[in-house]
Write a protein that holds these residues in place. Structure first.
Motif, PDB file in Angstrom:
ATOM      1  N   SER A  18     -23.526  -4.045  19.187  1.00 47.06           N
ATOM      2  CA  SER A  18     -22.546  -5.067  19.720  1.00 47.06           C
ATOM      3  C   SER A  18     -23.221  -5.922  20.801  1.00 47.06           C
ATOM      4  CB  SER A  18     -21.358  -4.269  20.489  1.00 47.06           C
ATOM      5  OG  SER A  18     -21.605  -3.452  21.545  1.00 47.06           O
ATOM      6  N   HIS A  19     -24.069  -5.365  21.676  1.00 42.86           N
ATOM      7  CA  HIS A  19     -24.900  -5.958  22.624  1.00 42.86           C
ATOM      8  C   HIS A  19     -25.719  -7.164  21.915  1.00 42.86           C
ATOM      9  CE1 HIS A  19     -27.557  -2.750  21.857  1.00 42.86           C
ATOM     10  NE2 HIS A  19     -28.304  -3.444  22.369  1.00 42.86           N
TER      11      HIS A  19
ATOM     12  N   ALA B 289     -23.456  -9.964  20.660  1.00 46.31           N
ATOM     13  CA  ALA B 289     -22.899 -10.842  21.835  1.00 46.31           C
ATOM     14  C   ALA B 289     -24.334 -11.727  22.397  1.00 46.31           C
ATOM     15  CB  ALA B 289     -22.680  -9.751  23.132  1.00 46.31           C
ATOM     16  N   MET B 290     -25.453 -11.280  22.241  1.00 49.10           N
ATOM     17  CA  MET B 290     -26.562 -12.389  22.800  1.00 49.10           C
ATOM     18  C   MET B 290     -26.768 -13.230  21.738  1.00 49.10           C
ATOM     19  SD  MET B 290     -29.708  -9.884  24.284  1.00 49.10           S
ATOM     20  CE  MET B 290     -30.391 -10.223  22.663  1.00 49.10           C
TER      21      MET B 290
ATOM     22  N   ASN C 234     -24.381 -14.566  19.977  1.00 48.96           N
ATOM     23  CA  ASN C 234     -23.100 -15.399  20.004  1.00 48.96           C
ATOM     24  C   ASN C 234     -23.306 -16.479  21.220  1.00 48.96           C
ATOM     25  OD1 ASN C 234     -22.057 -14.551  17.606  1.00 48.96           O
ATOM     26  ND2 ASN C 234     -20.674 -13.105  18.493  1.00 48.96           N
ATOM     27  N   ASN C 235     -23.924 -15.636  22.392  1.00 48.51           N
ATOM     28  CA  ASN C 235     -24.110 -16.661  23.381  1.00 48.51           C
ATOM     29  C   ASN C 235     -25.110 -17.459  23.420  1.00 48.51           C
ATOM     30  OD1 ASN C 235     -21.989 -15.428  24.764  1.00 48.51           O
ATOM     31  ND2 ASN C 235     -23.241 -13.898  25.614  1.00 48.51           N
ATOM     32  N   ARG C 236     -25.990 -17.795  22.419  1.00 47.17           N
ATOM     33  CA  ARG C 236     -27.167 -18.630  22.400  1.00 47.17           C
ATOM     34  C   ARG C 236     -26.433 -19.546  21.736  1.00 47.17           C
ATOM     35  NH1 ARG C 236     -33.045 -15.722  21.768  1.00 47.17           N
ATOM     36  NH2 ARG C 236     -32.588 -14.687  23.494  1.00 47.17           N
TER      37      ARG C 236
END
Length: 68
Positions: A59-60, A63-64, A66-68
């Protein structure tokens, strides 16, 4: 690689960690791991199990991405 992806401070290098785990798990000392040796050894090594469980939680990483 799993430890690098998961981040955090590690007291031992990845190579030292791998060698320590392998030496613990390779109970017959033949330089190879059978599935039985791996399963039994992994059950007995809390640090190894923690690393494996974290590696299964992606999941982390999602998330990384998706945040890029």
């Amino acid at each position: 690689a799993i430890r690098a992806i998961n981040g955090g401070d590690h007291e031992t290098s990845a190579e030292e960690f791998t060698n320590r785990v392998f030496n613990k798990i390779d109970v017959n000392g033949d330089g190879e791991l059978s599935l039985d040796e791996f399963v039994e050894g992994a059950k007995k090594d809390e640090e190894f199990m923690e690393v494996m469980m974290k590696s299964l939680d992606l999941s982390h990483i999602v998330a990384m991405i998706n945040n890029r």
